[in-house]
Design a protein around this motif. Sequence first.
Motif, PDB file in Angstrom:
ATOM      1  N   GLY A 285       0.779  -1.234   0.000  1.00 21.59           N
ATOM      2  CA  GLY A 285       0.000   0.000   0.000  1.00 21.59           C
ATOM      3  C   GLY A 285       0.810   1.284   0.000  1.00 21.59           C
ATOM      4  N   VAL A 286       2.139   1.192   0.156  1.00 20.91           N
ATOM      5  CA  VAL A 286       2.930   2.420   0.081  1.00 20.91           C
ATOM      6  C   VAL A 286       2.996   2.892  -1.370  1.00 20.91           C
ATOM      7  CG1 VAL A 286       4.308   1.826   2.126  1.00 20.91           C
ATOM      8  CG2 VAL A 286       5.216   1.351  -0.167  1.00 20.91           C
ATOM      9  N   GLU A 287       3.229   4.193  -1.544  1.00 23.60           N
ATOM     10  CA  GLU A 287       3.291   4.764  -2.889  1.00 23.60           C
ATOM     11  C   GLU A 287       4.716   4.934  -3.392  1.00 23.60           C
ATOM     12  OE1 GLU A 287       0.387   8.055  -3.480  1.00 23.60           O
ATOM     13  OE2 GLU A 287      -0.145   7.548  -1.403  1.00 23.60           O
ATOM     14  N   HIS A 288       5.693   4.850  -2.501  1.00 18.55           N
ATOM     15  CA  HIS A 288       7.107   4.940  -2.881  1.00 18.55           C
ATOM     16  C   HIS A 288       7.908   4.267  -1.776  1.00 18.55           C
ATOM     17  CE1 HIS A 288       9.923   6.948  -5.715  1.00 18.55           C
ATOM     18  NE2 HIS A 288      10.784   6.684  -4.744  1.00 18.55           N
ATOM     19  N   ILE A 289       9.070   3.730  -2.138  1.00 15.45           N
ATOM     20  CA  ILE A 289       9.961   3.082  -1.169  1.00 15.45           C
ATOM     21  C   ILE A 289      11.337   3.716  -1.285  1.00 15.45           C
ATOM     22  CG2 ILE A 289      11.087   0.910  -0.488  1.00 15.45           C
ATOM     23  CD1 ILE A 289       8.606  -0.536  -1.750  1.00 15.45           C
ATOM     24  N   LEU A 290      11.921   4.057  -0.136  1.00 19.71           N
ATOM     25  CA  LEU A 290      13.285   4.580  -0.054  1.00 19.71           C
ATOM     26  C   LEU A 290      14.151   3.539   0.648  1.00 19.71           C
ATOM     27  CD1 LEU A 290      12.450   8.207   1.169  1.00 19.71           C
ATOM     28  CD2 LEU A 290      12.817   7.435  -1.190  1.00 19.71           C
ATOM     29  N   HIS A 291      15.282   3.179   0.028  1.00 19.13           N
ATOM     30  CA  HIS A 291      16.220   2.229   0.644  1.00 19.13           C
ATOM     31  C   HIS A 291      17.531   2.971   0.861  1.00 19.13           C
ATOM     32  CE1 HIS A 291      18.670  -1.188   1.601  1.00 19.13           C
ATOM     33  NE2 HIS A 291      17.688  -2.058   1.355  1.00 19.13           N
ATOM     34  N   ALA A 292      17.936   3.097   2.122  1.00 24.55           N
ATOM     35  CA  ALA A 292      19.086   3.919   2.498  1.00 24.55           C
ATOM     36  C   ALA A 292      20.415   3.168   2.526  1.00 24.55           C
ATOM     37  CB  ALA A 292      18.837   4.598   3.846  1.00 24.55           C
ATOM     38  N   GLY A 293      20.572   2.165   1.668  1.00 23.05           N
ATOM     39  CA  GLY A 293      21.879   1.541   1.484  1.00 23.05           C
ATOM     40  C   GLY A 293      22.117   0.249   2.234  1.00 23.05           C
ATOM     41  N   ASP A 294      23.254  -0.378   1.894  1.00 23.76           N
ATOM     42  CA  ASP A 294      23.579  -1.741   2.320  1.00 23.76           C
ATOM     43  C   ASP A 294      22.472  -2.691   1.868  1.00 23.76           C
ATOM     44  OD1 ASP A 294      26.023  -0.994   3.296  1.00 23.76           O
ATOM     45  OD2 ASP A 294      25.580  -1.401   5.400  1.00 23.76           O
ATOM     46  N   VAL A 295      22.170  -2.587   0.579  1.00 19.61           N
ATOM     47  CA  VAL A 295      21.155  -3.428  -0.043  1.00 19.61           C
ATOM     48  C   VAL A 295      21.614  -4.884  -0.008  1.00 19.61           C
ATOM     49  CG1 VAL A 295      19.870  -3.904  -2.165  1.00 19.61           C
ATOM     50  CG2 VAL A 295      20.414  -1.523  -1.529  1.00 19.61           C
ATOM     51  N   GLY A 296      22.836  -5.130  -0.521  1.00 15.95           N
ATOM     52  CA  GLY A 296      23.419  -6.465  -0.461  1.00 15.95           C
ATOM     53  C   GLY A 296      23.060  -7.394  -1.602  1.00 15.95           C
ATOM     54  N   ASP A 297      21.924  -7.172  -2.256  1.00 17.61           N
ATOM     55  CA  ASP A 297      21.500  -8.013  -3.383  1.00 17.61           C
ATOM     56  C   ASP A 297      20.505  -7.196  -4.199  1.00 17.61           C
ATOM     57  OD1 ASP A 297      20.317  -9.858  -5.140  1.00 17.61           O
ATOM     58  OD2 ASP A 297      20.351 -11.476  -3.656  1.00 17.61           O
ATOM     59  N   ILE A 298      20.840  -6.918  -5.441  1.00 18.33           N
ATOM     60  CA  ILE A 298      19.999  -6.065  -6.288  1.00 18.33           C
ATOM     61  C   ILE A 298      18.596  -6.633  -6.468  1.00 18.33           C
ATOM     62  CG2 ILE A 298      20.577  -7.009  -8.558  1.00 18.33           C
ATOM     63  CD1 ILE A 298      20.520  -3.271  -7.649  1.00 18.33           C
ATOM     64  N   ARG A 299      18.437  -7.945  -6.312  1.00 24.52           N
ATOM     65  CA  ARG A 299      17.110  -8.557  -6.455  1.00 24.52           C
ATOM     66  C   ARG A 299      16.134  -8.064  -5.394  1.00 24.52           C
ATOM     67  NH1 ARG A 299      19.267 -14.606  -6.879  1.00 24.52           N
ATOM     68  NH2 ARG A 299      20.468 -13.696  -5.187  1.00 24.52           N
ATOM     69  N   ILE A 300      16.658  -7.578  -4.269  1.00 25.24           N
ATOM     70  CA  ILE A 300      15.789  -6.991  -3.238  1.00 25.24           C
ATOM     71  C   ILE A 300      15.068  -5.783  -3.818  1.00 25.24           C
ATOM     72  CG2 ILE A 300      15.832  -5.669  -1.068  1.00 25.24           C
ATOM     73  CD1 ILE A 300      17.931  -7.698  -0.080  1.00 25.24           C
ATOM     74  N   LEU A 301      15.792  -4.928  -4.520  1.00 25.30           N
ATOM     75  CA  LEU A 301      15.170  -3.737  -5.116  1.00 25.30           C
ATOM     76  C   LEU A 301      14.166  -4.134  -6.188  1.00 25.30           C
ATOM     77  CD1 LEU A 301      18.251  -1.351  -5.374  1.00 25.30           C
ATOM     78  CD2 LEU A 301      16.609  -1.624  -3.489  1.00 25.30           C
TER      79      LEU A 301
ATOM     80  N   ARG B 213      10.239  -3.158  -6.101  1.00 27.73           N
ATOM     81  CA  ARG B 213       9.601  -2.438  -7.216  1.00 27.73           C
ATOM     82  C   ARG B 213       8.268  -3.061  -7.627  1.00 27.73           C
ATOM     83  NH1 ARG B 213      15.055  -2.254  -9.107  1.00 27.73           N
ATOM     84  NH2 ARG B 213      15.872  -0.160  -8.753  1.00 27.73           N
ATOM     85  N   GLU B 214       8.027  -4.291  -7.216  1.00 27.77           N
ATOM     86  CA  GLU B 214       6.723  -4.901  -7.468  1.00 27.77           C
ATOM     87  C   GLU B 214       5.640  -4.268  -6.593  1.00 27.77           C
ATOM     88  OE1 GLU B 214       7.074  -9.147  -7.020  1.00 27.77           O
ATOM     89  OE2 GLU B 214       8.711  -9.270  -8.493  1.00 27.77           O
ATOM     90  N   ILE B 215       6.050  -3.604  -5.522  1.00 27.97           N
ATOM     91  CA  ILE B 215       5.126  -2.942  -4.604  1.00 27.97           C
ATOM     92  C   ILE B 215       4.918  -1.487  -5.015  1.00 27.97           C
ATOM     93  CG2 ILE B 215       4.763  -2.200  -2.208  1.00 27.97           C
ATOM     94  CD1 ILE B 215       6.507  -4.631  -1.393  1.00 27.97           C
ATOM     95  N   ALA B 216       6.041  -0.764  -5.265  1.00 24.05           N
ATOM     96  CA  ALA B 216       5.985   0.676  -5.558  1.00 24.05           C
ATOM     97  C   ALA B 216       7.318   1.106  -6.169  1.00 24.05           C
ATOM     98  CB  ALA B 216       5.728   1.454  -4.258  1.00 24.05           C
ATOM     99  N   PRO B 217       7.378   2.291  -6.770  1.00 28.38           N
ATOM    100  CA  PRO B 217       8.666   2.799  -7.248  1.00 28.38           C
ATOM    101  C   PRO B 217       9.669   2.861  -6.093  1.00 28.38           C
ATOM    102  CG  PRO B 217       6.872   4.170  -8.045  1.00 28.38           C
ATOM    103  CD  PRO B 217       6.283   3.214  -7.039  1.00 28.38           C
ATOM    104  N   VAL B 218      10.948   2.621  -6.418  1.00 28.45           N
ATOM    105  CA  VAL B 218      12.008   2.565  -5.406  1.00 28.45           C
ATOM    106  C   VAL B 218      13.094   3.577  -5.740  1.00 28.45           C
ATOM    107  CG1 VAL B 218      13.845   1.112  -4.410  1.00 28.45           C
ATOM    108  CG2 VAL B 218      11.598   0.123  -4.925  1.00 28.45           C
ATOM    109  N   THR B 219      13.541   4.295  -4.714  1.00 25.12           N
ATOM    110  CA  THR B 219      14.744   5.111  -4.794  1.00 25.12           C
ATOM    111  C   THR B 219      15.724   4.522  -3.803  1.00 25.12           C
ATOM    112  OG1 THR B 219      13.463   7.083  -5.358  1.00 25.12           O
ATOM    113  CG2 THR B 219      15.711   7.435  -4.539  1.00 25.12           C
ATOM    114  N   ALA B 220      16.921   4.162  -4.274  1.00 18.90           N
ATOM    115  CA  ALA B 220      17.898   3.486  -3.410  1.00 18.90           C
ATOM    116  C   ALA B 220      19.275   4.083  -3.597  1.00 18.90           C
ATOM    117  CB  ALA B 220      17.933   1.996  -3.724  1.00 18.90           C
ATOM    118  N   ILE B 221      20.049   4.047  -2.533  1.00 18.19           N
ATOM    119  CA  ILE B 221      21.452   4.448  -2.565  1.00 18.19           C
ATOM    120  C   ILE B 221      22.303   3.263  -2.131  1.00 18.19           C
ATOM    121  CG2 ILE B 221      20.983   6.902  -2.212  1.00 18.19           C
ATOM    122  CD1 ILE B 221      21.785   6.477   0.764  1.00 18.19           C
ATOM    123  N   ARG B 222      23.609   3.371  -2.368  1.00 15.17           N
ATOM    124  CA  ARG B 222      24.493   2.289  -1.947  1.00 15.17           C
ATOM    125  C   ARG B 222      25.010   2.572  -0.538  1.00 15.17           C
ATOM    126  NH1 ARG B 222      27.967   4.979  -5.706  1.00 15.17           N
ATOM    127  NH2 ARG B 222      29.734   5.901  -4.605  1.00 15.17           N
ATOM    128  N   GLY B 223      25.391   1.493   0.124  1.00 15.73           N
ATOM    129  CA  GLY B 223      26.005   1.594   1.438  1.00 15.73           C
ATOM    130  C   GLY B 223      27.406   1.020   1.391  1.00 15.73           C
TER     131      GLY B 223
END
Length: 152
Positions: A23-39, A43-53
């Motif tokens: 139900g969120v309209e956007h997702i922010l990921h503040a780094g240390d993703v660890g696996d691009i498949r997470i993003l 993205r199946e939920i909402a647009p994502v803005t992510a940075i690297r850690g």
Amino acid sequence: MLVGVLSDTHGLLRPQVLEALAGVEHILHAGDVGDIRILDKLREIAPVTAIRGNVDTVGPCAELPATEAIELGGHFFYMVHSIEDLDLNPRAAKIQVVISGHSHKPSITQRDGVLYLNPGSMGPRRFSLPISLALLHLKPESVRAEIVEFEG
């Protein structure tokens, strides 16, 4: 507008994340993703803005930007993985919310009219720190942050 904020997944996408962000309209990921498949999954939920850690040193995660500025719901956000690397004066730059991660410690603070949000970590548990993410409730006149903690 409802925005989901997470950090420090370290390659682990917990099922609780997908449920909490429904139900969120956007997702922010503040780094240390660890696996691009997470993003990709987010993205199946909402647009994502992510940075690297600091752990995103190889592969597609290493190509993420170190910082990001974004406008959502009429509010201006600045994302940096470690708050110690903040390279601007948010108030002077008219930034209303600074999003960071790295410490794995969830926090919501206000300083000089700027909201500082660290959603904590949704990755593997570190020490006795909670497993958490944050939700931002955006209205034209306000931003309200909420930390959501999980068992596990």
